[in-house]
Design a protein around this motif. Structure first.
Motif, PDB file in Angstrom:
ATOM      1  N   GLY A 268       0.826  -1.194   0.000  1.00  0.00           N
ATOM      2  CA  GLY A 268       0.000   0.000   0.000  1.00  0.00           C
ATOM      3  C   GLY A 268       0.860   1.242   0.000  1.00  0.00           C
TER       4      GLY A 268
ATOM      5  N   HIS B 139      -3.663  -5.258  -6.911  1.00  0.00           N
ATOM      6  CA  HIS B 139      -4.707  -4.941  -5.942  1.00  0.00           C
ATOM      7  C   HIS B 139      -4.192  -4.126  -4.755  1.00  0.00           C
ATOM      8  CE1 HIS B 139      -7.233  -7.563  -8.254  1.00  0.00           C
ATOM      9  NE2 HIS B 139      -6.481  -8.615  -8.002  1.00  0.00           N
TER      10      HIS B 139
ATOM     11  N   THR C 254      -3.280  -0.725  -2.677  1.00  0.00           N
ATOM     12  CA  THR C 254      -4.120   0.458  -2.525  1.00  0.00           C
ATOM     13  C   THR C 254      -3.293   1.699  -2.221  1.00  0.00           C
ATOM     14  OG1 THR C 254      -4.469  -0.025  -0.168  1.00  0.00           O
ATOM     15  CG2 THR C 254      -6.112  -0.860  -1.730  1.00  0.00           C
TER      16      THR C 254
ATOM     17  N   PHE D  24      -6.449   2.535 -11.976  1.00  0.00           N
ATOM     18  CA  PHE D  24      -6.893   2.481 -10.585  1.00  0.00           C
ATOM     19  C   PHE D  24      -8.405   2.646 -10.517  1.00  0.00           C
ATOM     20  CE2 PHE D  24      -2.450   3.491 -10.071  1.00  0.00           C
ATOM     21  CZ  PHE D  24      -2.087   2.844  -8.891  1.00  0.00           C
TER      22      PHE D  24
ATOM     23  N   ASP E 236     -12.380   2.865  -4.657  1.00  0.00           N
ATOM     24  CA  ASP E 236     -13.203   1.878  -3.945  1.00  0.00           C
ATOM     25  C   ASP E 236     -13.386   2.227  -2.467  1.00  0.00           C
ATOM     26  OD1 ASP E 236     -10.712   1.160  -2.860  1.00  0.00           O
ATOM     27  OD2 ASP E 236     -11.214  -0.968  -2.858  1.00  0.00           O
TER      28      ASP E 236
ATOM     29  N   ARG F 127      -9.544   6.292  -1.366  1.00  0.00           N
ATOM     30  CA  ARG F 127      -8.745   5.075  -1.574  1.00  0.00           C
ATOM     31  C   ARG F 127      -8.914   4.606  -3.011  1.00  0.00           C
ATOM     32  NH1 ARG F 127     -10.453   0.392   2.094  1.00  0.00           N
ATOM     33  NH2 ARG F 127     -12.169   0.224   0.605  1.00  0.00           N
TER      34      ARG F 127
ATOM     35  N   LYS G  14      -7.642   1.588  -5.678  1.00  0.00           N
ATOM     36  CA  LYS G  14      -7.054   0.263  -5.729  1.00  0.00           C
ATOM     37  C   LYS G  14      -6.509  -0.016  -7.127  1.00  0.00           C
ATOM     38  CE  LYS G  14      -8.852  -3.186  -3.523  1.00  0.00           C
ATOM     39  NZ  LYS G  14      -9.748  -4.287  -3.058  1.00  0.00           N
ATOM     40  N   ARG G  15      -5.334  -0.572  -7.167  1.00  0.00           N
ATOM     41  CA  ARG G  15      -4.750  -0.939  -8.451  1.00  0.00           C
ATOM     42  C   ARG G  15      -5.548  -2.085  -9.053  1.00  0.00           C
ATOM     43  NH1 ARG G  15       1.080  -3.812  -9.794  1.00  0.00           N
ATOM     44  NH2 ARG G  15       0.425  -4.481 -11.852  1.00  0.00           N
TER      45      ARG G  15
END
Length: 286
Positions: free
Chosen positions: A138, A165, A167, A243, A246, A276, A278-279
């Protein structure tokens, strides 16, 4: 799903790309202010961070024991140290050498879990070196993106720095309620025989990006540059780099605990925004 960058660029997006010439001036001013800000924030930071920014950021980042986290524009390392307390190993950087020197001095007890670096979030060369420290579970940036003239290199580099995934959580002054020129007012009204008081915000600019000088802490040596971006511009920029938004929080002060700082009550109007992204491991970018 393929996420391609839209080749059409709006007038507002073109303006976002016009701030690069302020990067060096912005860095210089933060170096001038670094010692003052570190002295003011101290070990525990201020009430905004303690009651609004930190709790929301911790919820969205959801650090797990042993994770690797990148702290972007870490300042004097307040949150870097908190990340270690939550179980993370941390690489933290700032483009102010004085800030990093102060952070290392304050973080000697955490030296085996935090690696501090002087690096510039607008520099692609610096990002290549940072990526070699990863991949990271992260990344986080507290109240800093609005101080960075060009955040495109940061957004693009995070795709290489984060695990699938992974963040990125960041906080900024709420662009809807604290844009350039916003005025805070405390009004009273005689409403049907009862005097009612309320805090209000007057805004005249939101959609148009803008750079401006600001005072974050009364008494700081020089004003620093801030860069206003709309919500949609953040979402478009991150979306174009693969991205997905989420998570989002808009924290306010509790009215029964004072409602804010000074007379103005930030209990109904959120002064900060925490997001936030998320990849998306399946996404590709052009």
């Amino acid at each position: 799903m393929r996420h391609g960058k839209d080749k059409r660029e709006s007038k507002g997006e073109r303006r976002l790309n016009e701030w690069g010439h302020l990067t060096e001036a912005s860095k210089s001013r933060w170096e001038d202010n670094a010692g003052y800000w570190d002295d003011y924030m101290g070990e525990m930071s201020n009430r905004w961070h303690r009651e609004l920014i930190r709790p929301a950021t911790e919820r969205l980042l959801s650090v797990q024991e042993g994770q690797m986290v990148l702290d972007i524009a870490c300042g004097n390392g307040n949150f870097s140290r908190r990340l270690v307390e939550l179980g993370a190993n941390v690489v933290a950087f700032d483009y102010s050498p004085t800030m990093i020197e102060r952070a290392e001095r304050r973080s000697q007890a955490y030296a085996d879990r935090i690696e501090f670096k002087v690096a510039d979030a607008t520099s692609r060369d610096d990002w290549e070196r940072l990526a070699a420290e990863g991949p990271f579970d992260g990344a986080v940036s507290n109240m800093a993106l609005m101080d960075i003239a060009d955040i495109a290199p940061l957004v693009q580099a995070l795709r290489q720095c984060l695990k699938p995934h992974g963040t990125f959580v960041f906080s900024i002054p709420h662009p809807c309620f604290r844009p350039p020129g916003a005025r805070q007012a405390y009004e009273t009204e005689d409403r049907e025989g009862e005097v009612v008081s309320r805090s209000v915000v007057h805004i005249a600019q939101y959609a148009t990006p803008g750079s401006y000088e600001a005072i974050g802490i009364q008494g700081q040596p020089v004003p620093h540059y801030m860069f206003h971006r709309s919500l949609s511009s953040y979402i478009r920029l991150f979306g174009s780099s693969g991205f997905v938004l989420d998570g989002m929080e808009e924290p306010t002060f509790r009215k029964d605990e004072g409602g804010g700082l000074g007379k103005f009550e930030w209990d109904e109007i959120p002064p900060v925004l925490v997001m936030r992204f998320k990849r998306d491991a399946c996404a590709t970018t052009d």
